[in-house]
Write a protein that holds these residues in place. Structure first.
Motif: not given
Length: 906
Positions: A191-214
C-alpha cells in the motif's frame, strides 16, 4: 541474434523451464508451431538448464563471462561472498562493502548479460530510481548502484536475513490469526508503494521474506514501474512484452498482456493469502501449455478456500486446514480472498489498504465489505461479539416478537439507504483522490497550468471536507484523507517549492491533515505506530514552515517543534540504529540550530556539531549516495554557507579587520560549492524534474553571492547571469509559479549588490527596482507571503543605501521612510516589526554619519553628526524593547556605530 529474437526466446524459456519434461514438450508444440529454429534454440537452452553447467546454450553465450561471479570477485566497491539466486532480469549475490572504510553485508543484483538492450538497461535504471524512492520498514532499502566493468548495471540493497513467508509460517507453526497479522505487514508495504504510484507486479512468497524477529521485508521491485502511459518504441508496455511474471501468481490481465494496475497486486496478494491459509494455489498450472494456463486463470473460478483439501502444494506452506479444519476459513475469509481473486480488476478491492482493512475487521469480529451486509449477517457478527449480553437479553426479545416484522422491514429499508449512501460516499472518495493525485499531477508540469490547478484544488478540498466528516473512526480512510489534505497544502503553498502561491490555503489544509494524522496515531496498533509517527513528523514540519512564511503562529511553531523532538526521541529509543530515523532527527535539530545561530554564530555551530554533523558524517560513511544522505548534506551545507556569509557581513559591520570577514566568506564559498555539486548531480540524473532544475539554479546563484562577498565581483556576475537564465526558464514555464517569481527578484537583488561594489549605481538601482516589482507580484497573489513582505523592506533599505553611497542623501532618506512605513503596516509579529524598524533607523544613522564625515564645514558636520546619533539612539531603543536574539545582534551594530559617531564628533 536480435534483441527481439532474444526477448521471445527468454519469454518462452521462462514460461516452460519449470515444467516437467512432458509438459515442456507440449508447451513447445504450442509456442513454436511454425518456427523450427526457435524450437531448436529453446531445446538447447532447456537441455543446458537441466545439466550442471550452461556451456552450450545461447543463454550461456550471454551469461558466461559476466554472470559467473565467484567468491572474492569485486563488483564496484563490493566483494562477492556467494550467489543467492537468479531471476528474470539478473543474478543476486551476497557481498560485503570492501573499500577500506567499513564492512557491510549487502545484496548485489546484476542484470543478465544479453538483456542489456537499451530498453532493458533503461528499465533496470528505473528500477533503481523506484527503489531509491521507497523508505518503509517492510521494504528492503536501496543502498547503492553503478556499472560493472563489463558495462552491466547493478544495484546494492540491504541484505535481508530471512526466509520466504510460506516457509516461515510452516516453520513457526502459525495459526490463522498469526498468518493474517503477518500478511497485513505485506499489505502495508505494498500500500505504501501504491500511494507513491508504484506497482510491484510480481508478488509471491519468494519475494516476501520474514526475519527471525517476525518482520516482513518485501523484495524485488524489478518488474515494477511508476504508473504511467510510458511505452517502448513498439507502443506496448515493456513488462508485458517481456513476459516478466510468475504464472502461478499472475493476474488475468497480466496473462492477457494488459497494463498492470494496483488491482494486479491485489490479485497476487489474494493468491499468496490463499496459499498461506490452504497450503495450495487457487489454480494448478502444472504441466499446462501457455494457452491452457491463460484459459484456466482467465476463465476458471477458483475454489472456495474452505473447500480445499489438506494436500499441500509443492511450494506452499503447511496448510491451516489440515491442523485446524476448514471451518476457520468458511464465511468471511472465503469471501475476502475470492473478492481479491475476481477476474475483473474493477470488482476486486479498490486498494490493498481496503483488502488489509477487511482482514482487520474480520479479526475483530466486525462485518466485512467482501460479504453483503445483510441484517442476518450483521446480527450474527453482533451475537458472536456479545454472546453473554445477547443470552441475557433473549428473554426480553421473546416478548417483542410482535414487533419483529416491522423491525425487519425498517432494517431492509435502512440497508437499502445505507447502500446508496455508501455508493455515493465511494464516488466522492474516488473523485477527490482523482482530483488531488491523478488529474492535478497530470497537468502539474504543463505550462501556465496554475489557474486550472487552483480550480481543481478548490473542488478537491470541498470533497475532502465531506469525506472527513463521513469517515467516522476508520483509521485507513482518515489517513487517506489526511494525505490528500497534505498534498493540497504542498500544491497551494509549500515554501521554497513550485506552488500556486496560497500560503493561507496551505496552512488551512496542513492543519486539517495534522488533526487527522493525530487521530490516526492515537488509534494505531503497534504495527502501524512507526508509520503514524512518520506521518506526524512530516506534517508538523510542513505546517511549521508554512506558518513561518506567513510570519504568524510563533507559539504554534514552538509547539510543533517540541512535538517533533518528542516523537523523534521516542522512536530512536525504540530503534536506535534506524538510519532513516537518525536522518529525520538531524533535520529536526536543524530547526533548533537555526534559533541558536540567531543568538550567535558560535552557539549555532556548537549545536550543529553536537546534534547534526555527527549524523551527516555517519550517513556519508554508511550510504554516501543515498537520497537521504544527499538531502541532509544539501540542507546542512546550505545552512552553513548562509550563516558563515551572515557572520562575515556582521564582522565587517562591527569594524573587525578584513581578514576575519574574508575568512568567513571563503568558508561560505566552500560550502556553497559542495551544495552546488549535489544539486548538479541530481539535475543531471533527472533534468526534466522542475525541483531539480530549480536546485541546479540555486547552486549556481549561491556560488555567485559567495564570490561577490570574497571580492571576486566579475566571476560573481557570470554565475548570477547563468542563474538568471535558468530562473527565467522556470518562470516562463509557468508565470503563476510564485516561487519562480520570488527567486528572480532575489537574484536581481544579488546582482544589484555586485553593481554597488563596482560603483555602478544606476545599474544597481535598476536591478533593485526590478526586484521590488517581483516582490510586489508575489505579495499581490499571496497576501500572507511574509517572506516576500519582509524582503520588500530589505530592498527599500538597499535602495536607500545605494542612493546614499551615490551621494544623494535626500533620496536615500525617502526610501528609509518608505521602508519604515511599509514594515509597520504589514508586519504580523511585533518582534519582527521592531527589528525591521530598528534596522531602518540604523541605516539612516549610518547614512547621516557618512555624509557628516565628508563635510568641510564644521557646523554642517556637527548637524549631520547629531542627526546620525539621533537615528542610532532610536534604533537602540527599539531593538532593546524587542528582546529577541536577532535584535540583540543588530543592537551590537548600532552600539558600534554610536561609538564611531561619538569619537568622530568629539
Amino acid at each position: 541474434m536480435s534483441p527481439d529474437r532474444w526477448n521471445e526466446l527468454k519469454r518462452i524459456f521462462d514460461a516452460v523451464v519449470d515444467l516437467p519434461p512432458t509438459g515442456q514438450v507440449s508447451a513447445l508444440d504450442a509456442a513454436c508451431r511454425d518456427d523450427l529454429e526457435l524450437r531448436h534454440e529453446l531445446e538447447k537452452m532447456l537441455a543446458a538448464d537441466a545439466s550442471t553447467a550452461l556451456d552450450t546454450s545461447p543463454l550461456a553465450q550471454f551469461a558466461r563471462e559476466t554472470e559467473a561471479y565467484g567468491a572474492d570477485q569485486k563488483i564496484g566497491r563490493y566483494r562477492i561472498l556467494h550467489e543467492v539466486g537468479r531471476g528474470g532480469m539478473g543474478a543476486v549475490f551476497a557481498a560485503v562493502r570492501d573499500d577500506g572504510e567499513f564492512e557491510q553485508k549487502v545484496a548485489v543484483k546484476v542484470i543478465k548479460s544479453g538483456l542489456n538492450t537499451q530498453a532493458i538497461v533503461r528499465r533496470f535504471r528505473r528500477e533503481r530510481q523506484i527503489l531509491a524512492s521507497l523508505e518503509h520498514p517492510h521494504i528492503a532499502r536501496l543502498l547503492d548502484g553503478g556499472m560493472t566493468e563489463e558495462g552491466l548495471p547493478f544495484y546494492v540493497m540491504e541484505f535481508v536475513e530471512g526466509v520466504p513467508i510460506d516457509e516461515y509460517c510452516r516453520g513457526a507453526g502459525l495459526g490463522v490469526t498469526a498468518r493474517l497479522e503477518l500478511f497485513r505487514q505485506v499489505c502495508a508495504a505494498v500500500s505504501y508503494a501504491h500511494i507513491r504510484l508504484i506497482v510491484h507486479r510480481d508478488l509471491k512468497p519468494s519475494n516476501i521474506l520474514v526475519t527471525a524477529g517476525g518482520q516482513v521485508k518485501l523484495l524485488d521491485f524489478g518488474i515494477s514501474e511508476v504508473l504511467s502511459r510510458e511505452a517502448d518504441d513498439g507502443g506496448r508496455q515493456t513488462v508485458t512484452q517481456l513476459g516478466l511474471m510468475t504464472p502461478d501468481y499472475a493476474s488475468p490481465e497480466q496473462f492477457r498482456g494488459e497494463p498492470a494496475t494496483t488491482a494486479t497486486d491485489v490479485y497476487s496478494l489474494g493468491v499468496v493469502l490463499f496459499q498461506l491459509l490452504t497450503g495450495r494455489l487457487p489454480h494448478d498450472l502444472t504441466g499446462l501449455r501457455l494457452d491452457q494456463m491463460l484459459k484456466r486463470v482467465c476463465e476458471a473460478e477458483p475454489p472456495r478456500p474452505s473447500t480445499v483439501g489438506a494436500r499441500p502444494h509443492a511450494s506452499s506452506s503447511a496448510p491451516i486446514a489440515a491442523a485446524q479444519g476448514d471451518a476457520r476459513l468458511r464465511g468471511d475469509l472465503d469471501n475476502i480472498i475470492l473478492k481479491a481473486l475476481r477476474k475483473e480488476p474493477e470488482h476486486r478491492y479498490a486498494s490493498v489498504e481496503q483488502f488489509s482493512e477487511d482482514l482487520a475487521r474480520h479479526l475483530k469480529g466486525l462485518p466485512v465489505a467482501a460479504r453483503p451486509a445483510t441484517f442476518g449477517y450483521k446480527a450474527e457478527k453482533f451475537i458472536k461479539r456479545n454472546r453473554v449480553a445477547v443470552a441475557l437479553s433473549a428473554l426480553v426479545l421473546l416478548t417483542l416478537v410482535g414487533g419483529i416484522a416491522a423491525t425487519v422491514w425498517q432494517a431492509v429499508r435502512a440497508e437499502r439507504e445505507r447502500k446508496l449512501a455508501q455508493k455515493r460516499f465511494e464516488q466522492a472518495r474516488d473523485l477527490a483522490n482523482s482530483l488531488v493525485f491523478k488529474y492535478h499531477d497530470a497537468i502539474a508540469n504543463l505550462p501556465n497550468s496554475s489557474p486550472v490547478r487552483e480550480l481543481l484544488l478548490k473542488d478537491a478540498s470541498a470533497y475532502l471536507d465531506d469525506l472527513a466528516q463521513d469517515a467516522g473512526g476508520d483509521p485507513a480512510l482518515l489517513r487517506e484523507v489526511a494525505l490528500a489534505y497534505a498534498k493540497l497544502g504542498d500544491i497551494q503553498g509549500k515554501p521554497h517549492s513550485a506552488s500556486v502561491g496560497n500560503t493561507a490555503g496551505a496552512i488551512e489544509h496542513y492543519e486539517k491533515a495534522a488533526a487527522l494524522f493525530e487521530t490516526v496515531a492515537r488509534n494505531s496498533p503497534a504495527s502501524q505506530r512507526l508509520r503514524a509517527n512518520q506521518d506526524l513528523l512530516s506534517i508538523y514540519k510542513s505546517l511549521s514552515t508554512a506558518l513561518a512564511r506567513a510570519g504568524e503562529g510563533a507559539d504554534r511553531r514552538e509547539e510543533l517543534l517540541n512535538k517533533r523532538l518528542s516523537i523523534i526521541d521516542t522512536l530512536l529509543a525504540e530503534q536506535p540504529d534506524n538510519f532513516a530515523l537518525r536522518i529525520e532527527s538531524a533535520h529536526t535539530h536543524l530547526s533548533v540550530g537555526k534559533r541558536r545561530f540567531e543568538s550567535g554564530f558560535d552557539e549555532g555551530l556548537r549545536y550543529y556539531n553536537e546534534h547534526v554533523l555527527p549524523v551527516l558524517f555517519e550517513a556519508g560513511r554508511l550510504a554516501p549516495e543515498a537520497d537521504e544522505t544527499l538531502g541532509l548534506a544539501q540542507r546542512v551545507y546550505s545552512d552553513l554557507g548562509w550563516y558563515l556569509g551572515e557572520e562575515g557581513r556582521l564582522q565587517a559591520e562591527l569594524g573587525e579587520p578584513h581578514e576575519i570577514s574574508a575568512g568567513y566568506f571563503q568558508r561560505s564559498l566552500d560550502y556553497y560549492r559542495r551544495v552546488a555539486e549535489i544539486y548538479e548531480k541530481q539535475f543531471r540524473a533527472n533534468p526534466e524534474d522542475l525541483s531539480h532544475k530549480r536546485g541546479h539554479a540555486i547552486g549556481i546563484v549561491n556560488i555567485g553571492i559567495a564570490l561577490r562577498d570574497t571580492g571576486r565581483v566579475e566571476e560573481a556576475l557570470e554565475h548570477l547571469e547563468r542563474g538568471r537564465e535558468l530562473y527565467q526558464e522556470l518562470a516562463k514555464f509557468d508565470p503563476n509559479n510564485l516561487q519562480a517569481v520570488f527567486d528572480l527578484g532575489d537574484l536581481y537583488t544579488a546582482r544589484a549588490l555586485c553593481h554597488v561594489k563596482k560603483r555602478e549605481y544606476a545599474r544597481a538601482v535598476a536591478d533593485l527596482e526590478t526586484s521590488l516589482e517581483h516582490m510586489d507580484r508575489v505579495i499581490a497573489a499571496d497576501a500572507k507571503h511574509q517572506e516576500a513582505i519582509s524582503y520588500r523592506v530589505d530592498v527599500l533599505l538597499l535602495l536607500g543605501n545605494t542612493y546614499a553611497e551615490a551621494g544623494r542623501l535626500s533620496v536615500a532618506l525617502g526610501y528609509y521612510e518608505q521602508a519604515g512605513n511599509y514594515g509597520r503596516k504589514t508586519s504580523t509579529e511585533a518582534a519582527r516589526a521592531s527589528v525591521q524598524l530598528g534596522r531602518v533607523h540604523l541605516n539612516a544613522g549610518r547614512a547621516y554619519a557618512a555624509f557628516a564625515g565628508k563635510q568641510s564645514s564644521t557646523a554642517a558636520a556637527r548637524e549631520l553628526w547629531g542627526k546620525a546619533q539621533a537615528e542610532l539612539q532610536k534604533a537602540a531603543e527599539i531593538l532593546e524593547r524587542a528582546r529577541t536574539p536577532e535584535s540583540a545582534v543588530q543592537l551590537r551594530v548600532v552600539n558600534y556605530q554610536l561609538r564611531k559617531c561619538a569619537s568622530a564628533s568629539g
